[in-house]
Each structure stands twice: as C-alpha cells, then as structure tokens.
Design a protein around this motif. Sequence first.
Motif, PDB file in Angstrom:
ATOM      1  N   ARG A  42       0.872  -1.048  -0.095  1.00  9.72           N
ATOM      2  CA  ARG A  42      -0.086  -0.247   0.404  1.00  9.72           C
ATOM      3  C   ARG A  42       1.124   0.967  -0.044  1.00  9.72           C
ATOM      4  N   PRO A  43       0.381   2.269  -0.761  1.00  5.25           N
ATOM      5  CA  PRO A  43       1.477   3.474  -0.537  1.00  5.25           C
ATOM      6  C   PRO A  43       1.139   4.342   0.651  1.00  5.25           C
ATOM      7  N   LEU A  44       2.638   4.625   0.974  1.00  3.21           N
ATOM      8  CA  LEU A  44       2.477   5.824   2.231  1.00  3.21           C
ATOM      9  C   LEU A  44       3.701   6.669   2.002  1.00  3.21           C
ATOM     10  N   PRO A  45       2.691   7.517   0.840  1.00  5.64           N
ATOM     11  CA  PRO A  45       3.431   8.670   0.841  1.00  5.64           C
ATOM     12  C   PRO A  45       3.858   9.406   2.637  1.00  5.64           C
ATOM     13  N   PRO A  46       4.951  10.487   2.462  1.00  3.68           N
ATOM     14  CA  PRO A  46       5.546  11.107   3.285  1.00  3.68           C
ATOM     15  C   PRO A  46       4.596  11.577   4.172  1.00  3.68           C
ATOM     16  N   ASP A  47       3.475  12.081   3.944  1.00  7.89           N
ATOM     17  CA  ASP A  47       2.863  12.652   5.138  1.00  7.89           C
ATOM     18  C   ASP A  47       1.697  12.011   5.165  1.00  7.89           C
ATOM     19  N   SER A  48       1.445   9.960   5.229  1.00  3.96           N
ATOM     20  CA  SER A  48       0.225   9.323   6.036  1.00  3.96           C
ATOM     21  C   SER A  48       0.565   9.138   7.399  1.00  3.96           C
ATOM     22  N   LEU A  49      -0.475   8.879   8.018  1.00  2.00           N
ATOM     23  CA  LEU A  49      -0.791   9.157   9.212  1.00  2.00           C
ATOM     24  C   LEU A  49      -1.109   7.553   9.728  1.00  2.00           C
ATOM     25  N   ASP A  50      -0.696   7.010   8.427  1.00  2.95           N
ATOM     26  CA  ASP A  50      -1.411   5.454   8.532  1.00  2.95           C
ATOM     27  C   ASP A  50       0.163   4.216   8.444  1.00  2.95           C
ATOM     28  N   ALA A  51       1.356   4.666   8.405  1.00  4.18           N
ATOM     29  CA  ALA A  51       2.599   4.901   8.190  1.00  4.18           C
ATOM     30  C   ALA A  51       3.238   4.037   9.928  1.00  4.18           C
ATOM     31  N   ARG A  52       3.887   3.015  10.490  1.00  2.00           N
ATOM     32  CA  ARG A  52       4.810   2.399  10.946  1.00  2.00           C
ATOM     33  C   ARG A  52       5.260   2.012  10.629  1.00  2.00           C
ATOM     34  N   ILE A  53       6.684   2.193  11.999  1.00  2.00           N
ATOM     35  CA  ILE A  53       7.694   1.549  11.849  1.00  2.00           C
ATOM     36  C   ILE A  53       8.150   0.770  13.300  1.00  2.00           C
ATOM     37  N   CYS A  54       9.323  -0.004  12.939  1.00  2.00           N
ATOM     38  CA  CYS A  54      10.202  -0.500  13.902  1.00  2.00           C
ATOM     39  C   CYS A  54      11.192   0.828  14.432  1.00  2.00           C
ATOM     40  N   SER A  55      12.059   0.053  15.292  1.00  2.00           N
ATOM     41  CA  SER A  55      13.148   0.938  15.723  1.00  2.00           C
ATOM     42  C   SER A  55      14.406   0.899  14.029  1.00  2.00           C
ATOM     43  N   TYR A  56      14.119  -0.100  13.424  1.00  2.00           N
ATOM     44  CA  TYR A  56      15.159  -0.014  12.479  1.00  2.00           C
ATOM     45  C   TYR A  56      14.998   0.195  11.321  1.00  2.00           C
ATOM     46  N   GLU A  57      13.197   1.204  11.087  1.00  2.00           N
ATOM     47  CA  GLU A  57      12.436   1.825  10.336  1.00  2.00           C
ATOM     48  C   GLU A  57      11.795   0.688   8.760  1.00  2.00           C
ATOM     49  N   PHE A  58      11.517  -0.163   9.033  1.00  2.00           N
ATOM     50  CA  PHE A  58      10.743  -1.182   8.265  1.00  2.00           C
ATOM     51  C   PHE A  58       9.140  -0.703   8.873  1.00  2.00           C
ATOM     52  N   THR A  59       8.840  -0.819   7.478  1.00  2.00           N
ATOM     53  CA  THR A  59       7.858   0.105   7.362  1.00  2.00           C
ATOM     54  C   THR A  59       6.252  -0.915   7.023  1.00  2.00           C
ATOM     55  N   PHE A  60       5.280  -0.791   7.821  1.00  2.00           N
ATOM     56  CA  PHE A  60       4.017  -1.496   7.536  1.00  2.00           C
ATOM     57  C   PHE A  60       2.832  -0.329   7.291  1.00  2.00           C
ATOM     58  N   CYS A  61       1.836  -0.739   6.767  1.00  2.00           N
ATOM     59  CA  CYS A  61       0.602   0.399   7.327  1.00  2.00           C
ATOM     60  C   CYS A  61       0.031  -0.030   8.615  1.00  2.00           C
ATOM     61  N   ALA A  62      -0.999   0.427   8.197  1.00  2.00           N
ATOM     62  CA  ALA A  62      -1.252   0.599   9.910  1.00  2.00           C
ATOM     63  C   ALA A  62      -2.695  -0.812  10.292  1.00  2.00           C
ATOM     64  N   ALA A  63      -3.180  -1.156   9.030  1.00  2.00           N
ATOM     65  CA  ALA A  63      -3.805  -2.435   8.902  1.00  2.00           C
ATOM     66  C   ALA A  63      -3.042  -2.759   9.208  1.00  2.00           C
ATOM     67  N   CYS A  64      -2.061  -3.560   8.733  1.00  2.00           N
ATOM     68  CA  CYS A  64      -1.045  -4.556   8.327  1.00  2.00           C
ATOM     69  C   CYS A  64      -0.447  -5.159   9.869  1.00  2.00           C
ATOM     70  N   VAL A  65      -0.239  -3.766  11.293  1.00  2.00           N
ATOM     71  CA  VAL A  65       0.641  -3.886  12.190  1.00  2.00           C
ATOM     72  C   VAL A  65      -0.855  -4.175  12.832  1.00  2.00           C
ATOM     73  N   ASP A  66      -1.219  -3.359  12.725  1.00  2.00           N
ATOM     74  CA  ASP A  66      -2.955  -4.216  14.016  1.00  2.00           C
ATOM     75  C   ASP A  66      -3.804  -5.582  13.854  1.00  2.00           C
ATOM     76  N   ASP A  67      -3.507  -5.930  12.095  1.00  2.00           N
ATOM     77  CA  ASP A  67      -4.615  -7.261  11.986  1.00  2.00           C
ATOM     78  C   ASP A  67      -3.849  -7.807  11.350  1.00  2.00           C
ATOM     79  N   ILE A  68      -2.814  -8.231  10.982  1.00  2.00           N
ATOM     80  CA  ILE A  68      -1.953  -9.250  10.949  1.00  2.00           C
ATOM     81  C   ILE A  68      -0.185  -9.727  11.459  1.00  2.00           C
ATOM     82  N   LEU A  69      -0.128  -8.586  11.869  1.00  2.00           N
ATOM     83  CA  LEU A  69       1.789  -8.535  12.174  1.00  2.00           C
ATOM     84  C   LEU A  69       0.701  -8.720  13.544  1.00  2.00           C
TER      85      LEU A  69
END
Length: 102
Positions: A13-40
């Motif tokens: 899913r596209p996560l542009p620089p102003d996305s409020l749905d982008a989530r990162i870990c301390s290594y900057e691995f990047t996922f959308c909020a839906a994947c973080v909540d529903d899958i991960l």
Amino acid sequence: MLELRPTCEHCNRPLPPDSLDARICSYEFTFCAACVDDILGNVCPNCGGGFVPRPIRPVTERRPGVSLTHDPPSTERRRMRWDRAEVAAFAAAAREVPPAER
C-alpha cells in the motif's frame, strides 16, 4: 535520517510522506497501520520489535536545509521476505510480550 519508505512492506500500500497510517519499528521497517494491527499484531516480522507511528517530515523549510524538499522520501520499495504462515507464527510467539521486553 529516516528513509520514509514509500510503501507497506507487506501489502505494498502506498505510504506517502504525510501518511498517518505509516508505522515503523526501530530499524525503520515500514508497514501500514492495517497490517500492523490485523496481521502482524504489533510485532515486526523482521526484528521482533514493536511499531510506532512514523513521523511526518515538514514540508515547509523553517530552518535552512531542513524540509521534505531537502530530504526527500525514499523511492525504493521493499518487501518482507517472510510468508504469511511464518509471520503469523513469529507474531504469535511475541504478541503478548511488551515491545520493550522482546
């Protein structure tokens, strides 16, 4: 400097620089909020850490050389290398452990 990766590493899913749905870990691995909540389950499938909302880089240059124009987002799309079954098993093992204790 955060890379500001352009897409979710799971669903692409596209996560542009102003996305409020982008989530990162301390290594900057990047996922959308839906994947973080529903899958991960808030468990990074790459490092085992938790996620936080990705900061939004300012568009306006309020200090010399500090803005989205001077430090643009990455264009490199990344994909996680684990399949869904591996991610589910990995997340299940760590889901109940707080991220600070993983």
